[in-house]
Design a protein around this motif. Structure first.
Motif, short mmCIF file in Angstrom:
data_model
loop_
_atom_site.label_atom_id
_atom_site.label_comp_id
_atom_site.label_asym_id
_atom_site.label_seq_id
_atom_site.Cartn_x
_atom_site.Cartn_y
_atom_site.Cartn_z
N UNK A 1 0.79 -1.22 0.00
CA UNK A 1 0.00 0.00 0.00
C UNK A 1 0.82 1.26 0.00
N UNK A 2 2.15 1.14 -0.20
CA UNK A 2 3.00 2.33 -0.22
C UNK A 2 2.93 3.01 -1.58
N UNK A 3 3.83 3.96 -1.85
CA UNK A 3 3.78 4.74 -3.09
C UNK A 3 3.95 3.87 -4.33
N UNK A 4 4.64 2.74 -4.18
CA UNK A 4 4.79 1.84 -5.33
C UNK A 4 3.44 1.28 -5.74
N UNK A 5 2.65 0.83 -4.77
CA UNK A 5 1.33 0.29 -5.07
C UNK A 5 0.35 1.37 -5.51
N UNK A 6 0.50 2.57 -4.96
CA UNK A 6 -0.48 3.62 -5.24
C UNK A 6 -0.22 4.32 -6.57
N UNK A 7 1.04 4.46 -6.98
CA UNK A 7 1.36 5.36 -8.08
C UNK A 7 1.95 4.71 -9.32
N UNK A 8 2.45 3.49 -9.21
CA UNK A 8 3.11 2.88 -10.35
C UNK A 8 2.22 1.86 -11.02
N UNK A 9 2.36 1.68 -12.34
CA UNK A 9 1.64 0.61 -13.04
C UNK A 9 2.01 -0.75 -12.45
N UNK A 10 1.10 -1.66 -12.46
CA UNK A 10 1.33 -2.97 -11.83
C UNK A 10 2.53 -3.69 -12.43
N UNK A 11 2.78 -3.48 -13.72
CA UNK A 11 3.91 -4.17 -14.36
C UNK A 11 5.26 -3.63 -13.90
N UNK A 12 5.29 -2.41 -13.39
CA UNK A 12 6.53 -1.80 -12.91
C UNK A 12 6.86 -2.18 -11.47
N UNK A 13 5.85 -2.51 -10.70
CA UNK A 13 6.03 -2.66 -9.25
C UNK A 13 7.05 -3.73 -8.86
N UNK A 14 7.02 -4.93 -9.44
CA UNK A 14 8.00 -5.93 -9.01
C UNK A 14 9.44 -5.50 -9.25
N UNK A 15 9.68 -4.81 -10.36
CA UNK A 15 11.05 -4.39 -10.69
C UNK A 15 11.51 -3.23 -9.80
N UNK A 16 10.58 -2.37 -9.44
CA UNK A 16 10.90 -1.29 -8.51
C UNK A 16 11.32 -1.85 -7.17
N UNK A 17 10.60 -2.88 -6.73
CA UNK A 17 10.93 -3.50 -5.44
C UNK A 17 12.18 -4.36 -5.54
N UNK A 18 12.38 -4.99 -6.71
CA UNK A 18 13.58 -5.79 -6.91
C UNK A 18 14.83 -4.93 -6.82
N UNK A 19 14.74 -3.70 -7.33
CA UNK A 19 15.86 -2.76 -7.28
C UNK A 19 15.95 -2.01 -5.95
N UNK A 20 15.02 -2.28 -5.05
CA UNK A 20 14.97 -1.66 -3.73
C UNK A 20 14.74 -0.14 -3.79
N UNK A 21 14.11 0.34 -4.85
CA UNK A 21 13.86 1.78 -4.94
C UNK A 21 12.81 2.21 -3.92
#
Length: 304
Positions: free
Chosen positions: A15-35
């Motif tokens: 439920x953080x900014x990754x879930x709220x603001x990024x397209x679903x396809x981007x989210x795993x890679x954003x978290x994988x890179x620890x951004x």
């Protein structure tokens, strides 16, 4: 009781900014890179900036500052991807890491390998802006980046390998700015490794129960109930190495004042460690962002 079910200790904050603001396809890679968890980026950047300041004996060249900042960001992100690929079969069994993209099945290993290739390609492109000697030093860190994720399987000292890799930019800074790496710079790097062993051990106490059950190793498991004293010892070695290293590099008296502030801060951290309260240890781990900022400030005032 691990205390890991607390929201503030979760590796992934749903439920953080990754879930709220990024397209679903981007989210795993954003978290994988620890951004979404930039603490590691700051812990990599501040020592690198400190080395750039010391090597330049003042404010570094803007080009060098940009290149090293982007390099630290990309290599830290690539290292995180390598770590998650290597640990994908373990992370699902650890409370703190079970929501990571690979462990939770949001993406598969093939996609992660492609993403890693892109990260490394972008990092490699930055080598074009470095001197040949700095490029050679940069390439030498790659074995550490790939070995680290496997270390917890055969040694209690993965934090030492991580510290060497995380802070490699300090050596690269001297190679780029001055064309050589003096003894004082090596001592500064060694101090950063001791610092990382200290704060990463504090962090590792969050996972002691799960790591033990999985047969993994860490300094937290090795130190056991003596963790507080051992972390204090490594923090003392940190201050000693940074103090002597700064002296060898010709830092002014103001730098020594900065070291006193860092010593007080690390002493406070050691005093606050509670091996039975993971939430306290996690906050102390985060407090090392300030330690890194203090090191960069000490380096800057040390050039006055």
């Amino acid at each position: 009781m691990t205390g890991l079910s607390r929201p503030d200790l979760s590796d992934i904050q749903l439920g953080d900014w990754v879930d709220r603001r990024l397209p679903s396809s981007w989210r795993p890679y954003t978290r994988l890179a620890r951004l979404d968890r930039p603490v590691g980026i700051w812990l990599t950047l501040f020592p690198c900036w400190a080395a750039l300041i010391q090597a330049s004996y003042g404010f570094p060249d803007l080009r060098e500052l940009v290149v090293f900042t982007l390099g630290a960001l990309l290599m830290r992100s690539a290292g995180s991807t390598v770590n998650d690929i290597a640990d994908r079969k373990f992370d699902g069994h650890v409370e703190r890491t079970r929501f990571r993209p690979l462990a939770s099945g949001q993406i598969g290993a093939p996609q992660a390998f492609v993403f890693l290739g892109i990260q490394l390609a972008l990092a490699a492109s930055l080598l074009l802006f470095l001197t040949p000697y700095a490029r050679l030093v940069a390439i030498c860190v790659l074995p550490l980046v790939f070995i680290y994720p496997l270390c917890k399987r055969f040694t209690h000292w993965p934090q030492a390998v991580l510290g060497a890799a995380f802070n490699w930019g300090m050596l690269m800074a001297w190679a780029e700015v001055t064309g050589h790496i003096p003894a004082g710079a090596i001592l500064m790097w060694a101090g950063a490794i001791a610092w990382q062993i200290g704060y990463d051990t504090v962090y590792a106490y969050v996972d002691v129960k799960d790591d033990t059950q999985l047969g993994l190793k860490s300094t937290a498991i090795l130190f056991g109930r003596h963790g507080k004293a051992c972390v204090g010892l490594f923090y003392a070695l940190t201050v000693l190495a940074w103090s002597v290293g700064g002296w060898l590099l010709g830092m002014s008296l103001a730098y020594a004042m900065g070291m006193l502030v860092i010593a007080a801060h690390l002493g406070w951290q050691t005093w606050r460690i509670d091996l039975d309260r993971p939430e306290v240890n996690f906050r102390l781990f985060l407090a090392n962002i300030l330690t890194g900022a203090l090191l960069a400030c000490a380096a800057f005032i040390g050039t006055w």
